[in-house]
Design an enzyme around this catalytic site. Structure first.
Site, mmCIF file in Angstrom:
data_model
loop_
_atom_site.group_PDB
_atom_site.id
_atom_site.type_symbol
_atom_site.label_atom_id
_atom_site.label_comp_id
_atom_site.label_asym_id
_atom_site.label_seq_id
_atom_site.Cartn_x
_atom_site.Cartn_y
_atom_site.Cartn_z
ATOM 1 N N LYS A 235 0.824 -1.216 0.000
ATOM 2 C CA LYS A 235 0.000 0.000 0.000
ATOM 3 C C LYS A 235 0.857 1.266 0.000
ATOM 4 C CE LYS A 235 -4.402 -1.788 1.482
ATOM 5 N NZ LYS A 235 -5.436 -1.899 2.505
ATOM 6 N N ARG A 269 -3.892 -9.916 5.066
ATOM 7 C CA ARG A 269 -4.271 -9.897 3.642
ATOM 8 C C ARG A 269 -3.077 -9.392 2.845
ATOM 9 N NH1 ARG A 269 -6.427 -6.497 -0.268
ATOM 10 N NH2 ARG A 269 -8.056 -7.427 -1.548
HETATM 11 C C1 9MG Z 1 -10.345 -5.268 -0.572
HETATM 12 N N1 9MG Z 1 -9.329 -4.741 0.316
HETATM 13 C C2 9MG Z 1 -8.279 -3.950 -0.045
HETATM 14 N N2 9MG Z 1 -7.559 -3.628 1.037
HETATM 15 C C3 9MG Z 1 -8.163 -4.242 2.092
HETATM 16 C C4 9MG Z 1 -7.907 -4.294 3.468
HETATM 17 O O1 9MG Z 1 -6.905 -3.617 4.018
HETATM 18 N N3 9MG Z 1 -8.717 -5.024 4.247
HETATM 19 C C5 9MG Z 1 -9.770 -5.692 3.723
HETATM 20 N N4 9MG Z 1 -10.557 -6.408 4.560
HETATM 21 N N5 9MG Z 1 -10.070 -5.674 2.421
HETATM 22 C C6 9MG Z 1 -9.281 -4.951 1.624
#
Ligand code: 9MG
Length: 291
Positions: A235, A269
């Site tokens: 990110k 994630r």
């Molecule tokens: C779809 N998506 C993109 N970034 C995310 C994040 O940080 N958390 C979750 N739950 N979904 C995300």
């Protein structure tokens, strides 16, 4: 994270597939959009998603240590093209069905749309990941009807403008209040607590400072009593600190994953499955020898 007396950790039932939350787990990102920020839509060909290539990617993710695959058909990066419900269904549902038939993995659908929740659940999805925390009309009822676990994420504003000037009095308190309120709404809608995961939404309407404060204060969110899912991989918070291109953010992403697990996250994630699984295995090894 080991279970404690005040918080006996569940094994989450994801449509009959068990997700063991006694140790941190890797959620791999599988974007089916032509304009995803991390891979630029590499699974896309002219007339839509390349299902065979997507399946090959999903298989690899499982081999590399993903216990959840998060399938998204809507890009939430600022400036992304809006998606119609038909496009989202077309991108997500056939892939969910194929993965459910061929791979032993929990399938998460990254969607805010009630129709996608319903149709994906019907073909084998095991988890709903909603960056809008079931606030879209009909989403709460649709999610409740699936009987699936749901990840409620915090976002300030809407994806196309959320990063323009995010403002908070106290980001951690406000995120925590929002998630608590959404938990109560889920209670009333018949989604029991044992089916709820929470996510502070790193990068969703947050400055670098807000993201760092949230990471520091993750234990406050853990005290809400639900398993925490976090996503920081690749990110822009990493770019803001280090000025790195998307494909140069791995080391920082791994550091953030480990810091998050140390502060109470259960599910990471990520786009970098094998490296993250290795890093989390080190966290688990340390946790297992005890204090
Ligand atoms: C779809 N998506 C993109 N970034 C995310 C994040 O940080 N958390 C979750 N739950 N979904 C995300």
């Amino acid at each position: 994270m080991p279970a404690t007396a005040d918080f006996p950790l569940p094994v989450l039932n994801c449509a009959g597939r068990a997700l063991d939350l006694s140790r941190p787990q890797v959620m791999g990102v599988l974007n089916t959009t032509p304009d995803s920020f991390s891979d630029g839509g590499s699974l896309y060909k002219q007339n839509g998603l390349d299902l065979e290539q997507a399946m090959a990617r999903a298989r690899l993710m499982c081999e590399q240590g993903a216990s959840i695959i998060d399938i998204g058909g809507e890009s939430t990066r600022p400036g992304a093209a809006p998606v119609t419900i038909e496009q989202e269904l077309e991108r997500v549902v056939p892939l969910v069905e194929r993965i459910a038939a061929e791979l032993e993995v929990v399938i998460s659908v990254d969607t805010s749309s009630p129709q996608v929740m319903t149709e994906a659940a019907a073909v084998g999805a095991g988890l709903i990941n909603d960056v809008r925390a079931l606030q879209r009309e009909g989403a709460l009822a649709a999610a409740a009807a699936t009987g699936l676990p749901v990840c409620l994420m915090h976002m300030q504003g809407q994806p196309d403008t959320m990063q323009q000037n995010p403002q908070y009095r106290d980001v951690s308190a406000e995120v925590s209040d929002f998630l608590r309120q959404r938990m109560s709404v889920c209670d009333l809608a018949g989604i029991p607590r044992e089916r709820l995961l929470l996510d502070p939404g790193f990068g969703f309407g947050k400055s670098l400072q807000h993201n760092l404060q949230l990471l520091r204060d993750l234990p406050q969110l853990r005290d809400l009593g639900q398993p925490l899912l976090v996503g920081m991989s690749r990110k822009s918070m990493i770019a803001k600190l280090l000025d790195r291109a998307v494909d140069e953010r791995l080391a920082a992403g791994l550091a953030l994953a480990v810091l998050a697990v140390e502060r109470g996250a259960w599910i990471i994630r990520t786009h970098d499955i094998q490296e993250t699984a290795d890093a989390l295995a080190m966290c688990s090894a340390l946790a297992e020898i005890g204090e």
